[in-house]
Design an enzyme around this catalytic site. Structure first.
Site: not given
Length: 500
Positions: A274, A348
């Site tokens: 990030k 996920r």
């Protein structure tokens, strides 16, 4: 800060909150106080013509007499439209306004005005709940606060003519507030304090409430075939954990309600790193797990007559020489293979194994997962609603109703096979993100998770990325960790799945 519910008598000191209806209408208690104060309240409202008693309006009357330091007039709005949430907001806002003023005593006259369709006991109980939630602070690491910054309120008294009934209603709400507070604390803690093992240790403390807690380490998860979950955490020096919490308050043998939470205790993005700006916020990427833990605390604390299972997958997503790489293929517990195109789509991956495990072991009557899953949901819904995805209309309606009742709003988003096209991998059963040009990032994430729902188990996915953390204060939700999800899960159980 002590909170108690007492008989409606005018206090002789401190500050007092009086509710006012639209048009400046006072109730019986308010009128009586105004008479005691020689019409001071009526004069104050006349001198402030823009204060009409509208919802959310406040007017402060300083040194009105009678020993009171101030009277705060709180607008309720139109009496027939007043809901319990209005009294929560008044309780929370009153505490927030006075928290650091030097005032030590606050009384809230939770009076129900004429034409209000709300029991007096519920109004008082909700005002007390609002005071607890609005008074939340996290000062654990602040060592040099000035006196004017320190909270001064010591006692809050909620005044009502229905004390026994209000106290009875407040008991479970007090436990709910415990759960919300726990979640806020866990989500606010920095990642050097809350990491998989330490968060699992916090879960173990729920045993005091009668929750059965089990912690699975990497060895146990490897034996179970949780390659998707373990792949996310392999770059960290901290071992991943899977925590199972069981509350058995319902009929013996009855299928449980199950909640599954994403617990990425810190998310760097992994090799798909990030940007540095704002990365410190990724300590709250375990907000879904935090909500499940807080909900289990609330449900057990109030001794709900239901069987409930909470499962949280706890990892750190870190870059290192042993970290998962873009292009790696992992095998999930379900046996399905996943090509990991982006290591920052990690939530996920841990959820799919936790969901499969939950269904295989407990055969639940329903499953709800919570996750700070996608930034795309913020683009869709901002910070006012969490995204709701589900394969079951009944469960969707129940969750939506629970959210409205608790002011944790949900908005149902679509699921469709058409979105599966973006998850096709040329070399595995699926890839973890949609390819270029597909968009709909929140929906494709939900489509990914749906592949791990067994035999049409009623399932809902709540994407709380936009609601788990707030950058502004609200009456019952101070800036920072919100505890979003605890209330809606508790209400879902209370309204639809408890033994009556």
């Amino acid at each position: 800060m002590k909170i108690e519910i007492v008989e409606a008598k005018t206090p002789k000191r401190g500050s007092l909150v009086i509710v006012v209806g639209e048009g400046g209408h006072l109730g019986t208690f308010g009128l009586g106080l105004d008479k005691q104060l020689g019409g001071a309240l009526a004069r104050a409202m006349k001198a402030a013509p823009r204060f009409t008693g509208g919802k959310g309006q406040w007017l402060e009357v300083v040194s009105p007499g009678g020993g009171l330091s101030r009277v705060l007039l709180a607008g309720l709005g139109k009496a027939p439209d007043v809901k319990a949430a209005a009294y929560e907001a008044i309780g929370g806002e009153a505490v927030r306004r006075l928290a650091t003023t030097g005032e030590s005593d606050l009384a809230i006259a939770a009076e129900v005005l004429k034409a209000t369709v709300l029991p007096a006991a519920e109004a008082a109980a909700r005002a007390a709940l609002g005071a607890r939630l609005g008074g939340y602070r996290f000062d654990k690491y602040r060592t040099k606060m000035k006196d004017r910054e320190k909270p001064s309120l010591k006692a809050v008294s909620v005044l009502t003519g229905a004390v026994p009934a209000a106290k009875k209603l407040y008991q479970p709400l007090d436990k709910l507030a415990d759960g919300v507070t726990l979640t806020r604390n866990l989500v606010t803690e920095p990642a050097n304090v809350i990491y998989p093992a330490s968060l699992a240790a916090e879960c173990r403390k729920l045993a005091r409430l009668g929750v059965k807690v089990e912690v699975l380490g990497e060895r146990e998860m490897k034996k179970l075939g949780m390659g998707a979950l373990l792949g996310v955490g392999q770059g960290s020096d901290r071992e991943s954990q899977l925590v199972v919490m069981q509350w058995n308050g319902g009929k013996k043998g009855a299928k449980p309600v199950s909640f599954v939470g994403k617990g990425v205790c810190f998310d760097t993005g992994g090799i798909s790193l990030k940007p540095a700006a704002g990365m410190e916020e990724m300590k709250w990427d375990m907000g879904g797990a935090g909500a499940v833990i807080g909900a289990m605390a609330a449900i057990a604390g109030r001794k709900a007559k239901a069987n409930v299972v909470g499962v949280v997958a706890l990892v750190e997503n870190m870059p290192s020489g042993k970290a998962q790489r873009p292009g790696d293929i992992v095998t999930s517990m379900s046996g399905q293979t996943i090509e990991v195109l982006n290591t920052d789509a990690e939530g996920r991956l841990i959820l799919c194994d936790a969901m499969w495990y939950t269904q295989q072991r407990f055969k639940p009557q329903l499953m709800v997962d919570l996750a700070t899953l996608t930034g795309a949901i913020i683009i869709s819904l901002g910070h006012e609603h969490a995204g709701l995805f589900s394969n079951n209309d009944k469960l969707s309606e129940q969750l939506t109703n629970a959210g409205k009742a608790e002011d944790e709003l949900l908005w149902r988003m679509p699921l469709s096979e058409a979105y599966d096209e973006g998850l096709k991998s040329p070399i595995a059963d699926m890839q973890n993100i949609a390819g270029p040009g597909f968009g709909a990032g929140s929906i494709t994430a939900a489509q990914f998770l749906q592949r791990f729902v067994v035999d049409k188990t009623p399932w809902a996915h709540l994407d709380i990325a936009g609601t788990a953390w707030s950058k502004k204060d609200k009456p019952t939700v101070p800036k920072g960790a919100t505890g979003f999800g605890v209330r809606v899960l508790n209400r879902l159980v209370a309204d639809y799945y408890e033994d009556k």
